[in-house]
Design a protein around this motif. Sequence first.
Motif, PDB file in Angstrom:
ATOM      1  N   GLN A  93      10.998   6.910 -10.156  1.00  0.00           N
ATOM      2  CA  GLN A  93      10.251   6.508  -8.962  1.00  0.00           C
ATOM      3  C   GLN A  93      10.430   5.023  -8.616  1.00  0.00           C
ATOM      4  N   SER A  94      10.706   4.757  -7.363  1.00  0.00           N
ATOM      5  CA  SER A  94      10.842   3.413  -6.767  1.00  0.00           C
ATOM      6  C   SER A  94      12.196   2.759  -7.025  1.00  0.00           C
ATOM      7  N   THR A 146       0.766   8.515 -12.047  1.00  0.00           N
ATOM      8  CA  THR A 146       1.986   7.999 -11.415  1.00  0.00           C
ATOM      9  C   THR A 146       3.050   7.700 -12.458  1.00  0.00           C
ATOM     10  N   ASN A 147       4.194   7.230 -11.980  1.00  0.00           N
ATOM     11  CA  ASN A 147       5.279   6.804 -12.855  1.00  0.00           C
ATOM     12  C   ASN A 147       4.988   5.371 -13.308  1.00  0.00           C
ATOM     13  N   LEU A 148       5.022   5.150 -14.612  1.00  0.00           N
ATOM     14  CA  LEU A 148       4.628   3.835 -15.141  1.00  0.00           C
ATOM     15  C   LEU A 148       5.692   2.759 -14.932  1.00  0.00           C
ATOM     16  N   SER A 194       0.824  -1.216   0.000  1.00  0.00           N
ATOM     17  CA  SER A 194       0.000   0.000   0.000  1.00  0.00           C
ATOM     18  C   SER A 194       0.849   1.253   0.000  1.00  0.00           C
ATOM     19  N   ARG A 195       0.310   2.295  -0.553  1.00  0.00           N
ATOM     20  CA  ARG A 195       0.901   3.635  -0.488  1.00  0.00           C
ATOM     21  C   ARG A 195      -0.185   4.643  -0.836  1.00  0.00           C
ATOM     22  N   LYS A 231       4.408   0.225  -8.027  1.00  0.00           N
ATOM     23  CA  LYS A 231       2.947   0.019  -8.092  1.00  0.00           C
ATOM     24  C   LYS A 231       2.502  -0.304  -9.516  1.00  0.00           C
ATOM     25  N   SER A 232       3.137   0.392 -10.503  1.00  0.00           N
ATOM     26  CA  SER A 232       2.736   0.167 -11.898  1.00  0.00           C
ATOM     27  C   SER A 232       3.136  -1.234 -12.355  1.00  0.00           C
TER      28      SER A 232
END
Length: 211
Positions: free
Chosen positions: A139-140, A76-78, A59-60, A82-83
């Motif tokens: 991201q991530s 979001t960043n693809l 979760s976020r 999460k993506s």
Amino acid sequence: MGDYSKGVDYRDGGEIKIDDLGKPLSLLDSWISEAKERGLVEPNAMSISTVSPSGSPRSRMVLLKMVEGDEIGFFTNLESDKSLEIAGCDSVAVTMWWPEMERQVRMEGNAYHMERSQVEDYHHSRSRKSRIGAWASSQSREMDSKDDLRKRFEEFESRFEGDEVPLPPHWGGFRITVNRIEYWSGRPSRLHERIVLERHGEEWSQRRLYP
Ligand SMILES: Cc1cc2nc3c(=O)[nH]c(=O)nc-3n(C[C@H](O)[C@H](O)[C@H](O)COP(=O)(O)O)c2cc1C
């Protein structure tokens, strides 16, 4: 350890009334509008859970940016975790909570990529710094030092100087087709209300649950 023993005695999040079962997200829309009108911080913040390749929930928080029919959307960043998780399993769960209004909304559904034109529109509505930030952040992914992000930001700032900041190919959005939504309202004497709306093909059902 802090003292977490004292709960809040909820006064009144209001009675839940579904006016039109054919518009299952319209109460969500009005709760968000009310949260905005009351000046609450991040009235459209939601926790979104995805499923990792090993089957664990993750979760976020993200910002809900669209409610349309039976769909919600976020950006979001693809290439973010999460993506990638959505690419492996499109089932997601969302929770929103407005403490000052004593209301919670939970949603479950399936996520899919938003059309590029809608992402373009959103990207161009953002501040220049946010648009450059979208280019600068992987991201991530792991970052060696804090300076790396600042350097990348400055690099993109000079690359696009005097020009429009285009939409990065790795920046996008997801729409979530909601199959289940639960409205929760804190009521006096712990008589909290829970109303669940569920999709059955073209139809939606409505049930009340014990709190
Ligand atoms: C209130 C709040 C709103 C956020 N909104 C977004 C958002 O709309 N999109 C996004 O990609 N990340 C957003 N973030 C950051 C995410 O929580 C998360 O750190 C980031 O997306 C990376 O998540 P991932 O590694 O699981 O993909 C937000 C964080 C907070 C605290």
